[in-house]
Each structure stands twice: as C-alpha cells, then as structure tokens.
Design a protein around this motif. Structure first.
Motif, mmCIF file in Angstrom:
data_model
loop_
_atom_site.group_PDB
_atom_site.id
_atom_site.type_symbol
_atom_site.label_atom_id
_atom_site.label_comp_id
_atom_site.label_asym_id
_atom_site.label_seq_id
_atom_site.Cartn_x
_atom_site.Cartn_y
_atom_site.Cartn_z
ATOM 1 N N SER A 87 -27.776 3.861 67.504
ATOM 2 C CA SER A 87 -28.066 5.296 67.402
ATOM 3 C C SER A 87 -27.550 5.865 66.086
ATOM 4 C CB SER A 87 -27.437 6.050 68.577
ATOM 5 O OG SER A 87 -28.088 5.735 69.783
ATOM 6 N N CYS A 88 -26.380 5.405 65.660
ATOM 7 C CA CYS A 88 -25.837 5.839 64.362
ATOM 8 C C CYS A 88 -26.747 5.394 63.221
ATOM 9 C CB CYS A 88 -24.441 5.279 64.156
ATOM 10 S SG CYS A 88 -23.193 5.904 65.288
ATOM 11 N N ALA A 89 -27.197 4.135 63.293
ATOM 12 C CA ALA A 89 -28.075 3.611 62.242
ATOM 13 C C ALA A 89 -29.392 4.364 62.206
ATOM 14 C CB ALA A 89 -28.321 2.118 62.470
ATOM 15 N N MET A 90 -29.909 4.731 63.363
ATOM 16 C CA MET A 90 -31.170 5.487 63.417
ATOM 17 C C MET A 90 -31.010 6.867 62.784
ATOM 18 S SD MET A 90 -33.647 6.226 66.696
ATOM 19 C CE MET A 90 -34.239 4.529 66.754
ATOM 20 N N MET A 91 -29.908 7.541 63.122
ATOM 21 C CA MET A 91 -29.638 8.855 62.531
ATOM 22 C C MET A 91 -29.442 8.735 61.016
ATOM 23 S SD MET A 91 -29.666 11.197 64.878
ATOM 24 C CE MET A 91 -29.533 11.375 66.653
ATOM 25 N N ALA A 92 -28.752 7.691 60.595
ATOM 26 C CA ALA A 92 -28.539 7.475 59.168
ATOM 27 C C ALA A 92 -29.866 7.224 58.451
ATOM 28 C CB ALA A 92 -27.585 6.300 58.951
ATOM 29 N N ALA A 93 -30.736 6.424 59.066
ATOM 30 C CA ALA A 93 -32.047 6.140 58.475
ATOM 31 C C ALA A 93 -32.871 7.413 58.320
ATOM 32 C CB ALA A 93 -32.798 5.125 59.339
ATOM 33 N N ILE A 94 -32.846 8.253 59.345
ATOM 34 C CA ILE A 94 -33.595 9.514 59.296
ATOM 35 C C ILE A 94 -33.038 10.427 58.205
ATOM 36 C CG2 ILE A 94 -34.115 11.629 60.594
ATOM 37 C CD1 ILE A 94 -34.156 9.825 63.129
#
Length: 297
Positions: A103-110
């Motif tokens: 979830s952290c990686a997804m938010m960072a990607a966005i």
C-alpha cells in the motif's frame, strides 16, 4: 468470501464503492496478520477516497504502514503549504522504502506520477508483482500514451485472476485507449451490475467511477446524449467530482449546450481551480485578451 478472503473487499474498492468497502473492512476480521494489515490499509484508502480526513489524521502515527501512507497522502492532496506537502512526500517515499509495504509503494507510485516522475512511479509498481500493482502500471503506461506497453503489461496480468475487478478495469481502460469503446462499455456495465454501490440497489446504478467510465465509452462512440445520462447519474452522487464535471463540459460542448457548459465549467473552476482543463482554458482566455488589447493599442 471467496477463496481469497479479501477479494470482495478489493473488488468493491477498485470499482469505486468506497463507502461499501469501508463497511466491509470494518465488519471483516482477517484470518492472519497480513490480511488484517491489508484490511486496515484498504479502510484507510477508503477514508482517503470518500474523503474522511478526520479519521486519516488519527492514523498519522499508526503501527500499520498502509494507514500511515494514506494519512500522508491526505496531506499531499489537501495541504496548501508547499513545504508541508514536500515533507509528506519525503516521508511517504521513505516509508515505502523502509517497510516494503504494498500500500505504501502504491501511494508512492501515485505521488511520483502526480509529479510527472513516471519512471520512478513504474519502478515502485515492480517492487510488488501483485495484480493491483500490475494494473497500476497499465494505467501509468496509458497516462504516458504508451499504448503498446500498456497492452503488454495487461497481457502479463492475464491468467492470474481475470474475474477480478482490477483486471477488468485495466482491460476496459486499454480498450478505450486502443479504439474498442464498445467492449469497454460492456465491461463497465457488467461491473455496475455485479457491484452495486449498496446491496439491493437498481442494477442500472453503479459507482461514480463506473458511470464515468460508461460515459467515456459512449463519448468515444459518438453517443453524447447517452454519455450525459451516465454523467447525470454520477453528478447526482458526486456534484463536485472533477472527472465528472470535466467530462460533462465535453459532452454538452459537443451537444451545443452553451449555457449548460458554463454551469458545469463554473462549478469545475470553483471546486478544482488547478485542474488542467481549467488552467488550459484560462490560458487561452488570457491569450485572446492580450490579443484584443494589442489591437486596441
């Protein structure tokens, strides 16, 4: 639930049924720590999408990385203080690197994508080869007009869980981008029927996200009257949603309804003054104003 105990929660979240997904997160008990952490992270992302900023504020010091990431994302999206936003971004990137949490990686990607750092965004998706992250990579490719790459990434997703909402949404997006709006429209209709925003609702209804998707497909088919009907259902639920408003502006322009355009554009300008459509429209207005002034000089 299905074999994957959280699949129904994920499906409802990704089709845009945020209130329903939030309630499911609150009423579901994960059978192990990973499932429980995913539930907490998904609940936090529901709060971000609805939005429920007060609940997110309480998650800033959470022991769940996904909750922390959503709280930081709220600051990035809501704060008008550029220094505060920059600090939140750095904390989010650090959290993603330290925790290796999806979830952290997804938010960072966005967040990287929002800043135009597309390569960094794609690298974040590669750290977690899940269906959700693969789908995000597809959308990133489409955002960069890399349609052949999006098709390639979609093909890599196929065969894992083709019935999942996230795979079907990615497929519909690729269909829209590559000239098959009919297939995309049918996918959005199927998802609307399968995942109503609330149990017992009319099967014709669907989330704001799905109604907007149907409208986009209808616009590509030249069916602007039908697209307006889709968007009217969406605007009744989310009158300030910028995606709904900008597509409504597009539809009524094609239908020659100038008064309605002014109404929806004024609403978009008021609720989202930094939207790319508003900024571009204002810049064109400024150009004509300067040109008119030069003629009078």
């Amino acid at each position: 639930m299905a074999d994957d105990e959280l699949q129904e929660v994920r499906d409802n979240f990704y089709v845009g049924n945020f209130q329903k997904a939030l309630q499911m997160c609150e009423s579901t008990q994960g059978s192990h720590d990973l499932a429980q952490n995913e539930l907490r992270a998904t609940l936090a992302r529901c709060c971000l999408s609805i939005p429920l900023f007060d609940r997110l504020k309480a998650m800033q010091n959470s022991d769940c990385p996904g909750e922390q990431a959503a709280a930081l994302m709220a600051v990035i999206l809501k704060s008008r203080n550029e220094q505060q936003k920059a600090s939140a971004k750095e904390k989010l990137y650090g959290l993603a690197a330290q925790t290796h949490d999806m979830s952290c990686a997804m938010m960072a990607a966005i967040t990287y994508a929002m800043d135009g750092s597309w390569n960094d965004a794609v690298q974040q998706t590669k750290a977690h080869p899940t269906l959700e992250m693969q789908a995000l990579c597809v959308f990133l490719c489409l955002s960069c007009n890399q349609f052949s790459m999006a098709e390639k990434k979609l093909a890599e997703m196929a065969g894992n869980n083709d019935d999942s909402a996230v795979f079907r949404l990615a497929t519909a997006a690729v269909k829209l981008a590559t000239g098959d709006p009919e297939e995309a429209y049918l996918t959005y209709c199927d998802l609307s029927t399968q995942f109503p925003p609330a149990d017992g609702e009319d099967s014709e209804s669907g989330s704001v996200l799905l109604q907007t998707g149907k409208a986009l497909a209808n616009m590509q088919r030249g069916m602007y009257t039908e697209a307006v009907e889709d968007l009217q259902r969406a605007v009744a639920v989310a009158p300030n949603d910028p995606d709904v408003l900008v597509n409504m502006c597009c539809c009524v322009t094609h239908l020659g309804k100038k008064d309605e355009f002014q109404t929806y554009y004024a609403k978009l300008e008021q609720t989202c003054p930094t939207h790319a459509y508003v900024v571009k429209t204002q810049s064109l207005t400024d150009v004509f104003t300067r040109f008119k002034a030069s003629l009078a000089a």
